[in-house]
Design an enzyme around this catalytic site. Structure first.
Site, PDB file in Angstrom:
ATOM      1  N   ARG A 101       0.843  -1.203   0.000  1.00 45.82           N
ATOM      2  CA  ARG A 101       0.000   0.000   0.000  1.00 45.82           C
ATOM      3  C   ARG A 101       0.875   1.250   0.000  1.00 45.82           C
ATOM      4  O   ARG A 101       1.864   1.318   0.729  1.00 45.82           O
ATOM      5  CB  ARG A 101      -0.870   0.042   1.262  1.00 45.82           C
ATOM      6  N   THR A 105      -1.795   7.269   0.298  1.00 44.59           N
ATOM      7  CA  THR A 105      -3.110   7.153  -0.354  1.00 44.59           C
ATOM      8  C   THR A 105      -3.780   5.798  -0.104  1.00 44.59           C
ATOM      9  O   THR A 105      -4.956   5.635  -0.401  1.00 44.59           O
ATOM     10  CB  THR A 105      -2.953   7.299  -1.877  1.00 44.59           C
ATOM     11  N   ASP A 197      -0.461  -3.343  12.229  1.00 42.29           N
ATOM     12  CA  ASP A 197       0.055  -3.804  10.930  1.00 42.29           C
ATOM     13  C   ASP A 197       0.253  -5.318  10.983  1.00 42.29           C
ATOM     14  O   ASP A 197       1.127  -5.825  11.699  1.00 42.29           O
ATOM     15  CB  ASP A 197       1.388  -3.095  10.631  1.00 42.29           C
ATOM     16  N   ASP A 200       3.780  -6.684  10.075  1.00 40.74           N
ATOM     17  CA  ASP A 200       4.770  -6.431  11.134  1.00 40.74           C
ATOM     18  C   ASP A 200       4.570  -7.371  12.320  1.00 40.74           C
ATOM     19  O   ASP A 200       5.538  -7.844  12.920  1.00 40.74           O
ATOM     20  CB  ASP A 200       4.680  -4.976  11.608  1.00 40.74           C
TER      21      ASP A 200
END
Ligand code: PRP
Ligand code: URA
Length: 206
Positions: A101, A105, A197, A200
């Site tokens: 990503r 945006t 995340d 992560d």
């Protein structure tokens, strides 16, 4: 069409997975377990063929999975769901889509694709822990359609309503299976409350 798993054993694991104190090893184990629950739900209608087997006692009429399945993890976090999927579908093939990503945006930027072209009636199963804006999943399914896949399902651990709405608008015929449907996206396009995340947390790169 989306299905949200409603089961105390799933909710228990999703709660532990969300906890920021959960270390990567436990996080990965929870991802595996929840993925298996998702697979059980998503594959209720998997094609079967009747077979006969002989038990130590008598003949038995049984059935075996008779479906060509291609698992498609979206790199990187989707890899966290792959082992569990291969445990329940040991004969599945694996194709890989790499997508990152854009941090500003949230647009998905495809950077890798290695998926076998569809030959016939294969079932492609996209796996990715998070459906946030829906951009990555929409792009993945569009790529699979271009490769000739006509039967596609998507499995996600956590989704935001915004992502589900976008996905259902772009790919209304593709069923989506989710372990938890959360409240919303925040201004950074992260799922709230979510789990942070996913990549992560799976790979310990926080
Ligand atoms: C995460 C996640 C999904 C995507 C979901 O990947 O694994 O692929 O974001 O967001 P979306 O619905 O808004 O597209 P990310 O791009 O952070 O990469 P990573 O898996 O390499 O960590
Ligand atoms: N990707 C993640 O890993 N988490 C989110 O909340 C959104 C996108």
């Amino acid at each position: 069409m989306h299905t949200v798993l409603q089961h105390p054993l799933v909710n228990h694991r999703v709660t532990l997975m969300r906890d920021q104190a959960t270390p990567p090893k436990l996080f990965r184990e929870l991802v595996n377990e929840i993925t298996e629950f998702l697979a059980f739900e998503a594959l209720k209608d998997v094609r079967m063929k009747a077979v006969d087997v002989v038990t130590p006692v008598a003949k038995a009429r049984g059935a075996l999975v008779d479906e060509h399945i291609v698992l498609v993890p979206i790199l990187r976090a989707g890899m966290g769901m792959l082992d569990a999927m291969l445990d329940v579908l040991p004969y599945a093939k694996v194709g890989v889509l790499g997508m990152q990503r854009n941090e500003d945006t949230a647009e998905p930027i495809p950077y890798y694709a290695k998926v076998p072209p569809a030959k016939g009636e294969e079932l492609a199963i996209v796996i990715d822990p998070m459906l946030a804006t829906g951009g990555s999943a929409c792009d993945a399914v569009a790529q699979l359609k271009k490769l000739g896949y006509r039967r596609i399902k998507c499995l996600h651990l956590i989704a935001a309503p915004e992502g589900v709405a976008k996905f259902e608008k772009e790919h209304p015929e593709v069923p989506v299976f989710i372990a938890a449907l959360d409240e919303r996206l925040n201004s950074h396009f992260y799922i709230v409350p979510g789990l942070g995340d996913a990549g992560d947390r799976i790979f310990g790169t926080l």
